[in-house]
Scaffold this active site. Structure first.
Site: not given
Ligand code: BG6
Length: 493
Positions: A51, A149, A179, A183, A236, A241, A341
């Site tokens: 935007r 996601k 993602h 990896k 999250d 993951h 975290k």
């Molecule tokens: C993301 C999460 O999908 O993955 C984040 O939303 C997280 O909170 C991140 O920090 C971690 O990814 P990576 O590749 O750094 O392990």
């Protein structure tokens, strides 16, 4: 050793949310690397859509700053950067609105190319954006849509998003990103399991005592408080993951590496997870929230201070849980998962702990006793590699003294090449039309169906998350979760 680069087909990639964090931090650097390696064909275009009132040059400036921040100097020679920036353009567009400026975008797209719509926006806009893409007549046979996601915040909202997207794009055109699947070491897990005969023979409840999956991070909110506080660690990280890692570890060998055969097997694992009843949630899950502490000697604030504005929150920043895959292969083998975290180290790893030898012959001769059972550690990051912990004889005279040692493969040392970011692989797979490393609709929904009762029980019980100091391995209850089974977390960080 040089990696073999096969260029992909000519494409137009439209990135919605082009001024956002994901685009600048991940997508543009990933595209730059692929461009630099010669994988993005000449003439391929990346069209940023957002935007903000920008023109091509202003967008290219932002992209240049993003590359400067996220690509090492040595990989950013001026002519290559300039050629990459020339492949970028910008369109001002409010994608959530049917009259948000679609004609300008339509005028830029080439009907003969692969067309990628990357939705780097809030998930609650996915449905509307897809509807507007269709209404603007932009869905060609060679179109794909890429969704980040989280897909929804529970099963019903995930189904609603999938229905809305599915009304415009066929499942085969829909690429749901997790993602972690991009990896390198995650893909190596497939190689380890299915290209080596020895491990598959050991991959079952007869030989494996338990499995641990840890994804620990040192970072806190990174400016994403608005999203994260509404999500929490279970939504999250665990729902996507960690469960994907569990699936790749536990699945049966697929009939082929065809995308649907692999995804069918992952789906079976998700459906075989032992359901989380209220009682099991109480005894088999631990949620925590970090308080002020120190990481690497630096003091860091607590979650509420990171959130700012004097806010109160019961969002979890840490989860540990124990689950089981109810199949003949895995019956009785616990899978312990934890993520958080502000933990002491950034490490993602899968630990397959094998059973102990049935009878130790060595204790009486002065060796290490008890013997440490074999353990396979698959390290996703950092220092990608695999280690197999074994007992060996300590050299020298004086009896048979045993020591734990490791067969150690460091991928970087073995191959001596840069490890590409997951997004590089996933973006190119989207252009190639290979959905193997993306989540299918039924997988996402099965993962929610398993995770949602945990969230529901937490909400009903209303217990606040357990506090843990930043820089620790989470609340002590997480240690209790595994230690009461006579086991310990592998502290590999
Ligand atoms: C993301 C999460 O999908 O993955 C984040 O939303 C997280 O909170 C991140 O920090 C971690 O990814 P990576 O590749 O750094 O392990």
């Amino acid at each position: 050793m040089a990696a073999k680069i096969i260029p992909v087909a000519l494409f137009d990639a439209v990135v919605f949310g082009a001024t956002g964090d994901l685009t600048l931090r991940k997508l543009l650097p990933a595209l730059y690397w692929r461009f630099r390696d010669g994988q993005m064909p000449d003439g391929a275009r990346v069209i940023g859509a957002a935007r903000s009132d920008l023109d091509d040059d202003a967008f290219r400036n932002r992209a240049a700053q993003a590359l400067a921040a996220h690509v090492p100097d040595a990989a950013r020679d001026a002519p290559t950067v300039a050629r990459f920036l020339a492949a970028l353009s910008y369109v001002r567009l409010d994608a959530a609105q049917p009259d948000g400026g679609w004609d300008a975008l339509a005028g830029m797209l080439d009907p003969s190319r692969v067309r990628m719509f990357y939705l780097a926006t809030a998930p609650d806009l996915y449905g509307r954006i897809c509807r507007n893409i269709a209404a603007a007549g932009l869905v060609s046979a060679e179109s794909r849509v890429v969704l980040e996601k989280p897909i929804g915040h529970d099963l019903a909202s995930a189904q609603a998003i999938n229905d809305q997207v599915g009304a415009v794009f066929a499942e085969a055109q829909t690429y749901r990103i997790d993602h972690y699947l991009g990896k390198e070491t995650v893909q190596n897990l497939l190689a380890l399991r299915f290209a080596n005969a020895i491990f598959e023979r050991l991959w079952n409840a007869d030989v494996v005592d338990h499995v641990q999956i840890t994804v620990s991070e040192t970072v806190g909110l990174e400016g994403r408080g608005a999203y994260y506080d509404g999500a929490g660690a279970l939504r999250d990280m665990v729902q996507n993951h960690l469960l994907q890692l569990l699936c790749l570890t536990a699945m049966e060998p697929p009939g082929s590496l065809d995308a649907d055969r692999v995804r069918d097997e992952k789906l079976k694992v998700l459906r075989a997870l032992r359901p989380m009843t209220a009682e099991r949630v109480a005894t088999h899950t631990v949620r925590g929230q970090y308080e002020a502490g120190a990481i690497d000697g630096q003091s860091v604030p607590g979650y509420l201070a990171d959130l700012g504005g004097g806010r109160r929150s019961t969002t979890e920043t840490f989860v540990a849980l124990k689950t089981e895959v109810r199949s003949w292969r895995w019956a009785g083998v616990p899978f312990y998962l934890r993520t958080g975290k502000r933990l002491p180290h950034k490490v993602s790893e899968i630990v397959v702990q094998f059973r102990a030898v049935p009878l130790s012959l060595f204790g009486a001769s002065g060796g290490a006793d008890p013997l440490e059972p074999n353990r396979l550690v698959i390290r996703l990051q950092p220092e990608e590699g695999m280690q197999l912990a074994m007992m060996t004889k300590e050299p020298g005279p004086g009896g048979l003294r045993l020591l734990p040692t490791a067969l150690d493969i460091s991928f970087e040392q073995a191959f001596g090449i840069r490890y590409p970011d997951a997004y590089e692989r996933l973006l190119m797979d989207t252009v190639r039309g290979n959905p193997t490393l993306f989540m299918r609709r039924d997988e996402v929904e099965a993962a929610w169906a398993w995770a949602e009762p945990i969230l529901d029980v937490w909400t009903t019980r209303g217990d606040p998350p357990r506090p843990y100091a930043a820089g620790s391995w989470g609340p002590s209850a997480a240690i209790g979760l595994i230690e009461r089974d006579g086991r310990t977390w592998h502290e590999g960080g």
